[in-house]
Design a protein around this motif. Structure first.
Motif, PDB file in Angstrom:
ATOM      1  N   LEU A   1       0.847  -1.200   0.000  1.00  0.00           N
ATOM      2  CA  LEU A   1       0.000   0.000   0.000  1.00  0.00           C
ATOM      3  C   LEU A   1       0.879   1.245   0.000  1.00  0.00           C
ATOM      4  CD1 LEU A   1      -2.865  -0.703   2.554  1.00  0.00           C
ATOM      5  CD2 LEU A   1      -3.035  -0.537   0.065  1.00  0.00           C
ATOM      6  N   ARG A   2       0.482   2.213  -0.842  1.00  0.00           N
ATOM      7  CA  ARG A   2       1.255   3.453  -0.969  1.00  0.00           C
ATOM      8  C   ARG A   2       0.298   4.633  -0.934  1.00  0.00           C
ATOM      9  NH1 ARG A   2       6.615   3.770  -0.953  1.00  0.00           N
ATOM     10  NH2 ARG A   2       6.558   5.353  -2.583  1.00  0.00           N
ATOM     11  N   GLY A   3      -0.293   4.911   0.210  1.00  0.00           N
ATOM     12  CA  GLY A   3      -1.152   6.081   0.331  1.00  0.00           C
ATOM     13  C   GLY A   3      -2.492   5.907  -0.353  1.00  0.00           C
ATOM     14  N   ASP A   4      -2.566   6.224  -1.643  1.00  0.00           N
ATOM     15  CA  ASP A   4      -3.853   6.112  -2.345  1.00  0.00           C
ATOM     16  C   ASP A   4      -3.787   5.114  -3.487  1.00  0.00           C
ATOM     17  OD1 ASP A   4      -2.216   7.406  -4.080  1.00  0.00           O
ATOM     18  OD2 ASP A   4      -3.588   9.062  -4.502  1.00  0.00           O
ATOM     19  N   HIS A   5      -2.770   4.270  -3.471  1.00  0.00           N
ATOM     20  CA  HIS A   5      -2.680   3.236  -4.495  1.00  0.00           C
ATOM     21  C   HIS A   5      -1.871   2.067  -3.953  1.00  0.00           C
ATOM     22  CE1 HIS A   5       0.903   5.764  -5.042  1.00  0.00           C
ATOM     23  NE2 HIS A   5       1.503   4.671  -5.505  1.00  0.00           N
ATOM     24  N   ALA A   6      -1.851   1.000  -4.725  1.00  0.00           N
ATOM     25  CA  ALA A   6      -1.088  -0.177  -4.299  1.00  0.00           C
ATOM     26  C   ALA A   6      -0.204  -0.643  -5.438  1.00  0.00           C
ATOM     27  CB  ALA A   6      -2.040  -1.295  -3.893  1.00  0.00           C
ATOM     28  N   LEU A   7       0.938  -1.188  -5.086  1.00  0.00           N
ATOM     29  CA  LEU A   7       1.812  -1.831  -6.061  1.00  0.00           C
ATOM     30  C   LEU A   7       1.725  -3.328  -5.834  1.00  0.00           C
ATOM     31  CD1 LEU A   7       4.974   0.445  -5.749  1.00  0.00           C
ATOM     32  CD2 LEU A   7       3.105   0.635  -7.408  1.00  0.00           C
ATOM     33  N   LEU A   8       1.617  -4.083  -6.904  1.00  0.00           N
ATOM     34  CA  LEU A   8       1.503  -5.531  -6.772  1.00  0.00           C
ATOM     35  C   LEU A   8       2.619  -6.251  -7.502  1.00  0.00           C
ATOM     36  CD1 LEU A   8      -1.757  -4.522  -6.810  1.00  0.00           C
ATOM     37  CD2 LEU A   8      -1.979  -6.947  -6.367  1.00  0.00           C
ATOM     38  N   ALA A   9       2.995  -7.384  -6.960  1.00  0.00           N
ATOM     39  CA  ALA A   9       3.914  -8.302  -7.627  1.00  0.00           C
ATOM     40  C   ALA A   9       3.250  -9.673  -7.560  1.00  0.00           C
ATOM     41  CB  ALA A   9       5.270  -8.325  -6.933  1.00  0.00           C
ATOM     42  N   HIS A  10       3.260 -10.393  -8.667  1.00  0.00           N
ATOM     43  CA  HIS A  10       2.429 -11.595  -8.729  1.00  0.00           C
ATOM     44  C   HIS A  10       3.028 -12.666  -9.632  1.00  0.00           C
ATOM     45  CE1 HIS A  10      -1.106 -14.084  -9.446  1.00  0.00           C
ATOM     46  NE2 HIS A  10      -0.983 -13.841 -10.732  1.00  0.00           N
ATOM     47  N   VAL A  11       3.070 -13.881  -9.089  1.00  0.00           N
ATOM     48  CA  VAL A  11       3.471 -15.064  -9.859  1.00  0.00           C
ATOM     49  C   VAL A  11       2.595 -16.224  -9.410  1.00  0.00           C
ATOM     50  CG1 VAL A  11       5.324 -16.709 -10.357  1.00  0.00           C
ATOM     51  CG2 VAL A  11       5.890 -14.324  -9.958  1.00  0.00           C
TER      52      VAL A  11
ATOM     53  N   GLU B   1      12.367 -22.527 -11.460  1.00  0.00           N
ATOM     54  CA  GLU B   1      13.351 -22.261 -12.507  1.00  0.00           C
ATOM     55  C   GLU B   1      14.377 -21.276 -11.944  1.00  0.00           C
ATOM     56  OE1 GLU B   1      13.154 -23.582 -15.595  1.00  0.00           O
ATOM     57  OE2 GLU B   1      11.194 -24.517 -15.351  1.00  0.00           O
ATOM     58  N   PRO B   2      15.574 -21.209 -12.578  1.00  0.00           N
ATOM     59  CA  PRO B   2      16.586 -20.271 -12.055  1.00  0.00           C
ATOM     60  C   PRO B   2      16.121 -18.815 -12.116  1.00  0.00           C
ATOM     61  CG  PRO B   2      17.510 -21.705 -13.775  1.00  0.00           C
ATOM     62  CD  PRO B   2      16.066 -22.030 -13.688  1.00  0.00           C
ATOM     63  N   ASP B   3      15.295 -18.486 -13.086  1.00  0.00           N
ATOM     64  CA  ASP B   3      14.779 -17.120 -13.186  1.00  0.00           C
ATOM     65  C   ASP B   3      13.265 -17.160 -13.301  1.00  0.00           C
ATOM     66  OD1 ASP B   3      17.237 -15.489 -13.327  1.00  0.00           O
ATOM     67  OD2 ASP B   3      17.594 -16.717 -15.122  1.00  0.00           O
ATOM     68  N   VAL B   4      12.638 -16.059 -12.899  1.00  0.00           N
ATOM     69  CA  VAL B   4      11.183 -16.016 -12.983  1.00  0.00           C
ATOM     70  C   VAL B   4      10.752 -14.639 -13.467  1.00  0.00           C
ATOM     71  CG1 VAL B   4      10.812 -15.247 -10.603  1.00  0.00           C
ATOM     72  CG2 VAL B   4       9.028 -16.568 -11.762  1.00  0.00           C
ATOM     73  N   GLN B   5       9.690 -14.655 -14.256  1.00  0.00           N
ATOM     74  CA  GLN B   5       9.104 -13.395 -14.691  1.00  0.00           C
ATOM     75  C   GLN B   5       7.975 -13.035 -13.736  1.00  0.00           C
ATOM     76  OE1 GLN B   5       7.454 -13.623 -18.636  1.00  0.00           O
ATOM     77  NE2 GLN B   5       6.578 -11.556 -18.467  1.00  0.00           N
TER      78      GLN B   5
END
Ligand code: CA
Length: 306
Positions: free
Chosen positions: A105-115, A168-172
């Motif tokens: 949460l960032r004040g009036d918005h949110a940042l998401l990361a998803h896998v 996997e060694p890397d992920v998107q």
């Protein structure tokens, strides 16, 4: 504008699994759900490692969104690397992995990361929107038009992931921003909730008006459908002020059903809430391994003061 969040987080073993491989984080301003996979308890190791890597982020206080998003991405990459390394070293943990849906949460918005196939939903007014894309075989087939959405829910391969942390060694990692308003309700959940519970029931449950009530209703609904998998819900309710609804508003409920890296065992001073299953209901009560009450979280708004 700064929004305040009340939250409740609940994780339940379900009725058919021997252990809970879900983990969650509910430490304002950071929230996450991880759903681990891999035999012999490897799944809960993987989901616990993902949440632990995220938790380390809490020590940082990024001033701007760009830095915050980069830190989220770095935490996911770090979790991926640690899980992959641990799985490579130990044949009992070979192939373990986890989903991760994280929200800052960032004040009036949110940042998401998803896998993976855990989900984030936004309820605004009457409208419920899934704000993450599933990284699963059937979801890819639906997006490509090879499978109807209705068929996906019951498809035998519905839990096969096309992307996960640690395999996997890397992920998107999917990363995006969601603008928020007062009155919005956010849900992060594992597929043990979004699988058995219909969208309509999700919407009604989230509209309960209180994060704790909403989380309970949703978990109960999944249990009513047999609780085939571990069930985890993190519910956030956003408002413009943090004082409005009396003393209870400052309390949130966190009830993981697995001892992940999330904190200490039950504080003996913590009373079970009134509507917990009574002592005469051991089969269900047994699933709640520990509980803790925490203070309400204020959505971070690093650039604002006073
Ligand atoms: Ca699951």
């Amino acid at each position: 504008m700064t929004l305040f969040a009340r939250h409740a987080a609940l994780s339940h073993l379900g009725r058919q699994r021997p252990g809970n491989e879900d983990a969650f984080l509910a430490q304002p301003p950071l929230y996450a759900v991880a759903d681990g996979m891999g035999g012999a308890k490897a799944g809960e190791v993987a989901s616990g490692m993902a949440v632990a890597a995220l938790e380390e982020m809490l020590a940082q206080a990024p001033a701007d969104d760009e830095t915050a998003a980069a830190q989220l991405a770095a935490a996911a990459a770090e979790a991926n690397a640690r899980i992959y390394a641990a799985a490579s070293k130990d044949s009992a943990r070979s192939g373990m992995g986890t989903t991760l849906t994280a929200l800052l949460l960032r004040g009036d918005h949110a940042l998401l990361a998803h896998v993976g196939d855990s989900r984030a939903y936004l309820l605004r007014g009457d409208e419920l929107t899934q704000i993450t894309h599933d990284h699963s075989l059937v979801a890819e087939m639906v997006r490509e038009g090879r499978l109807a959405p209705d068929e996906a829910r019951l498809h035998p391969y519905r839990s096969v992931l096309s992307r996960a942390l640690g395999t996997e060694p890397d992920v998107q990692v999917d990363q995006f921003r969601v603008d928020l308003q007062a009155g919005d309700v956010l849900l992060l959940c594992s597929d043990g909730l979004s699988g058995p519970v219909s969208l309509d029931k999700l919407r009604k449950g989230l509209a309960a008006g209180d994060p704790e009530k909403a989380a309970r209703r949703l978990v109960d609904e999944a249990l009513r459908h047999g609780g085939p998998d571990n069930i985890t819900a993190v519910v956030l309710q956003l408002s413009l002020d943090d004082a409005g609804s009396g003393a209870d508003a400052a309390e949130t409920l966190i009830l993981p059903a697995n001892g992940s890296s999330l904190g200490a065992p039950a504080d003996p001073d913590d009373d079970p809430p009134d509507d917990r299953p009574a002592a005469g209901d051991p089969p269900r009560r047994r699933h709640w391994l520990w509980m803790r009450r925490g203070r309400e979280g204020r959505a971070a708004a690093p650039e604002e003061s006073g």
